[in-house]
Every structure is written in C-alpha cells, then in structure tokens.
Write a protein that holds these residues in place. Structure first.
Motif, mmCIF file in Angstrom:
data_model
loop_
_atom_site.group_PDB
_atom_site.id
_atom_site.type_symbol
_atom_site.label_atom_id
_atom_site.label_comp_id
_atom_site.label_asym_id
_atom_site.label_seq_id
_atom_site.Cartn_x
_atom_site.Cartn_y
_atom_site.Cartn_z
ATOM 1 N N ARG A 277 0.804 -1.222 0.000
ATOM 2 C CA ARG A 277 0.000 0.000 0.000
ATOM 3 C C ARG A 277 0.840 1.275 0.000
ATOM 4 O O ARG A 277 0.363 2.329 -0.433
ATOM 5 C CB ARG A 277 -0.932 0.003 1.223
ATOM 6 C CG ARG A 277 -1.984 -1.081 1.169
ATOM 7 C CD ARG A 277 -2.583 -1.366 2.540
ATOM 8 N NE ARG A 277 -3.450 -0.314 3.024
ATOM 9 C CZ ARG A 277 -4.740 -0.205 2.760
ATOM 10 N NH1 ARG A 277 -5.331 -1.090 1.970
ATOM 11 N NH2 ARG A 277 -5.479 0.762 3.270
ATOM 12 N N LEU A 278 2.082 1.195 0.476
ATOM 13 C CA LEU A 278 2.932 2.382 0.558
ATOM 14 C C LEU A 278 3.815 2.489 -0.675
ATOM 15 O O LEU A 278 4.383 1.491 -1.138
ATOM 16 C CB LEU A 278 3.800 2.325 1.811
ATOM 17 C CG LEU A 278 4.670 3.569 2.076
ATOM 18 C CD1 LEU A 278 3.799 4.808 2.285
ATOM 19 C CD2 LEU A 278 5.577 3.340 3.271
ATOM 20 N N ASN A 279 3.964 3.702 -1.189
ATOM 21 C CA ASN A 279 4.798 3.866 -2.383
ATOM 22 C C ASN A 279 6.269 3.608 -2.069
ATOM 23 O O ASN A 279 6.716 3.719 -0.932
ATOM 24 C CB ASN A 279 4.584 5.247 -3.017
ATOM 25 C CG ASN A 279 5.067 6.403 -2.175
ATOM 26 O OD1 ASN A 279 6.277 6.528 -1.928
ATOM 27 N ND2 ASN A 279 4.155 7.259 -1.735
ATOM 28 N N ASP A 280 7.007 3.250 -3.106
ATOM 29 C CA ASP A 280 8.393 2.818 -2.938
ATOM 30 C C ASP A 280 9.282 3.926 -2.387
ATOM 31 O O ASP A 280 10.183 3.662 -1.580
ATOM 32 C CB ASP A 280 8.935 2.327 -4.286
ATOM 33 C CG ASP A 280 10.303 1.695 -4.166
ATOM 34 O OD1 ASP A 280 10.407 0.604 -3.588
ATOM 35 O OD2 ASP A 280 11.278 2.307 -4.638
ATOM 36 N N THR A 281 9.057 5.162 -2.795
ATOM 37 C CA THR A 281 9.895 6.269 -2.320
ATOM 38 C C THR A 281 9.803 6.418 -0.811
ATOM 39 O O THR A 281 10.829 6.510 -0.124
ATOM 40 C CB THR A 281 9.477 7.578 -3.008
ATOM 41 O OG1 THR A 281 9.724 7.459 -4.413
ATOM 42 C CG2 THR A 281 10.267 8.754 -2.457
ATOM 43 N N LEU A 282 8.598 6.426 -0.270
ATOM 44 C CA LEU A 282 8.446 6.599 1.175
ATOM 45 C C LEU A 282 8.802 5.333 1.938
ATOM 46 O O LEU A 282 9.186 5.401 3.111
ATOM 47 C CB LEU A 282 7.018 7.038 1.498
ATOM 48 C CG LEU A 282 6.672 8.466 1.069
ATOM 49 C CD1 LEU A 282 5.228 8.806 1.419
ATOM 50 C CD2 LEU A 282 7.628 9.474 1.691
ATOM 51 N N PHE A 283 8.706 4.182 1.295
ATOM 52 C CA PHE A 283 9.113 2.940 1.965
ATOM 53 C C PHE A 283 10.592 2.979 2.328
ATOM 54 O O PHE A 283 11.016 2.441 3.356
ATOM 55 C CB PHE A 283 8.812 1.737 1.063
ATOM 56 C CG PHE A 283 8.915 0.410 1.773
ATOM 57 C CD1 PHE A 283 7.796 -0.173 2.332
ATOM 58 C CD2 PHE A 283 10.128 -0.255 1.869
ATOM 59 C CE1 PHE A 283 7.877 -1.403 2.987
ATOM 60 C CE2 PHE A 283 10.231 -1.468 2.518
ATOM 61 C CZ PHE A 283 9.096 -2.045 3.084
ATOM 62 N N HIS A 284 11.371 3.647 1.485
ATOM 63 C CA HIS A 284 12.810 3.716 1.713
ATOM 64 C C HIS A 284 13.229 4.950 2.511
ATOM 65 O O HIS A 284 14.425 5.142 2.759
ATOM 66 C CB HIS A 284 13.544 3.721 0.371
ATOM 67 C CG HIS A 284 13.494 2.407 -0.347
ATOM 68 N ND1 HIS A 284 14.171 1.291 0.083
ATOM 69 C CD2 HIS A 284 12.813 2.030 -1.472
ATOM 70 C CE1 HIS A 284 13.933 0.290 -0.748
ATOM 71 N NE2 HIS A 284 13.115 0.707 -1.695
ATOM 72 N N ALA A 285 12.277 5.789 2.915
ATOM 73 C CA ALA A 285 12.627 7.052 3.567
ATOM 74 C C ALA A 285 13.070 6.920 5.026
ATOM 75 O O ALA A 285 13.942 7.674 5.462
ATOM 76 C CB ALA A 285 11.454 8.027 3.473
#
Length: 348
Positions: A277-285
């Motif tokens: 459900r979470l986008n990849d950019t914020l998953f890695h933040a």
C-alpha cells in the motif's frame, strides 16, 4: 494542441538525456488508490487511453499499453494512430511488461528502466526489479518523473477543503481510534506506522474531503508513532475549525510536501510499513533500525463497525431503497411512452 505522438517525442528527448531505455506509467498515485486525482493521471495523458486500469510503457522506438478485457474495444479505438500497441492482458500470446521490455532492449545499449517511485507500491517495484533482472540484467530507476518536464498544463493536486465528520455518524473519537491503532501496532512489535491510504486516514481522523470524485477523501499522509501523530496535508485545505479539532485530538499538522523529510526524521526503533500500500519512495525514507514490512492493521480495525456506523448503513440503505422504488415506478410508463435509451436513463 499536442498530439500523443508529440508527447512521446518530448518524452523520448527527456529519456535520452537521462539515459533511460524505457519508462513505465502505471494507473496509480502516491496513495495506491483505486480512483486517482487528475494530477496523477500520467498514463492517460501520455497514451490517450482513459480507462481506469492499464499500464503504458515507452521505449526509445516503441510504445505499448496493457489493459484487461473490460477495455479491449475502447483501448483499440483510443490508441489508434497514437504509436501505442494494445497488449491484451491474460490473453495467450500477450507478453508481460518485463518480457516485452526485454525483447525491445535486446539491441539497445541502454539497460535502465524508469518508473516514478512516488506512484508505485514498494511491492510493485521489487517485483519489477526481479522480473527485469531475469531479462538480462535490466535495472530500475525510481527517482525521476519525466512528467514534471513535459506535462506543462498538469492539473494541480486538489486543494478542496476538509470537513469534520460528525460524531453522530463516526461513533468514536479520533483519539480513541489512534490508541487502538497503537495497540494493534504493539501486537505486531512496531512502534509506529505511516498511513497512506486515503480512506484509512479519513476514518482514523473522522475527517472527510472531496479530492477524489465520488469518494469522501482528501490527499494526505498520516504518521503515527508511540507518542506523536502528524497529518501531512496542504495547509490551504484546513479551515480554522479543522485545525482546532485536530489539535484537540492530539494530531499535529505539517505540509504534504514535507512527508518524506518527516518520515526520515522519525526517531523510534522501528516502523511498520505496508509494502503493498505504501509507495516505494516513502518505503525507503525511514532511517530506523528495523522496518516491519507487514499489512497495515487499519483496514481490519475499520472493518468492524460501531453502532453509529451500523445505524448509518441502515439509513443509507433505506434512502437507496426509496430512490430505487421511485425510479422503477417512473421507468415503466416512461419506456412505454418512448424516447428513452440506456444513456438517458443513466442521466436520471
């Protein structure tokens, strides 16, 4: 007005500058929503296909669009003369996106494929990496959005005002819901979570909006830790009443554009992030010791309705039933009188 071919030419100029062999345009937004605000309808803009589901892929010399059987006829018509080839999903002989890219890049010196990490879930990006790796070491880049350069009249992110959902309909204060979310997180050994699904945020905060057609939601992120809660939202969307309400429920406010920094500054030991459900950019933040990759507990909590919500369902069903009876009472003589079509009935 620029044609689809003009848009493809401009896109390929940007791709050439960035050394990208291909770029993928999904039908999603940063919140993995089924219904997408106009700002993130990049797949529709680049291809001309306006169906709700589909993925467009553009290389330096070709373009293709994948969609399902609901849209085969419409897509074939809308893509005619655009430079896009229709790929019919789940039909024998149709290659996957990765297989098609692999074939298209066999004679190319470029091996990097672009996709905007803000609009793709972490799970999608990871699966894409695996699939493209099997096609001969093709890599994926997620930190670039060519639409920022070529979509000159791109619609803005909605700025519609947010309103408080009355307690008579919500049935439970936001502060109590947050505590239940924290309890569920502790059961999964997590200190906090980033909520990105718009319907989950609206439910937790007892707020409603109109940023998505026919959906009472608003564009935002919600960061919950063991001690703090922060709503990342465009401040122009908040009335003094809503600001006062959130303060009373213990919810802080920060700008929507600062969510990546806010997640990076999150300082607890771990955080639960839903990779689907979470986008990849914020998953890695986050800069945490541990990311708990697991399903968000919020949908399960939201699924159990309280008495006020159940009563709301009953009222809605009654109103819906009355409307249907009135329509059917009108329908028979209207059709017998002539002049009615499926389209005219749809407008009723």
């Amino acid at each position: 007005m620029k044609t689809i071919q003009d848009r493809l030419s401009e896109l390929r100029e940007v791709m050439h500058r960035e050394h990208l062999a291909a770029f993928i345009f999904p039908s999603t937004d940063p919140h993995s929503g089924e219904y997408v605000p106009d700002h993130w309808m990049g797949r529709r803009w680049i291809s001309g296909f306006n169906g709700s589901a589909g993925t467009a892929v553009v290389t330096m010399h070709s373009a293709a669009l994948w969609t399902d059987s609901r849209y085969f006829i419409a897509a074939a018509d809308q893509l005619q003369g655009s430079g896009f080839t229709l790929m019919k999903e789940r039909i024998d002989g149709t290659p996957t996106i990765a297989e098609w890219i692999g074939r298209e890049l066999q004679t190319s010196d470029l091996t990097e494929v672009g996709v905007d990490g803000w609009v793709c879930s972490h799970s999608f990006v990871e699966q894409l990496r695996r699939d493209l790796r099997e096609q001969g070491g093709i890599t994926v880049r997620t930190n670039f959005d060519p639409l920022e350069y070529i979509w000159k009249d791109r619609p803005a992110i909605p700025k519609n005002k947010v309103v408080v959902h009355p307690m008579e309909f919500a049935g439970e204060r936001t502060a109590f819901k947050i505590e239940r979310v924290r309890k569920a997180l502790r059961a999964q050994h997590a200190d906090g979570t980033l909520v990105s699904a718009l319907d989950d945020i609206a439910w937790i905060l007892n707020l409603r909006g109109s940023d998505v057609h026919c959906n009472p939601v608003f564009v935002a992120f919600l960061l919950i830790s063991s001690a703090q809660v922060t709503l990342y939202i465009d401040p122009d969307k908040l009335t003094p009443e809503v600001v006062s309400y959130l303060k009373g429920e213990g919810v802080g406010i920060d700008d929507y554009a600062d969510v990546r920094k806010g997640v990076a500054d999150y300082d607890e030991y771990n955080i639960l992030l839903d990779p689907d459900r979470l986008n990849d950019t914020l998953f890695h933040a986050p800069r945490v010791k541990q990311i708990v990759a697991a399903a968000s507990p919020v949908p399960s909590l939201k699924a159990v309705k309280n008495e006020a919500e159940i009563a709301g369902f009953h009222r809605a069903m009654l109103r819906d039933g009355i409307a249907m009876v009135k329509f059917l009472h009108w329908l028979k003589p209207a059709v017998e009188a002539g002049g009615q079509t499926e389209m005219s009935l749809e407008r009723c």
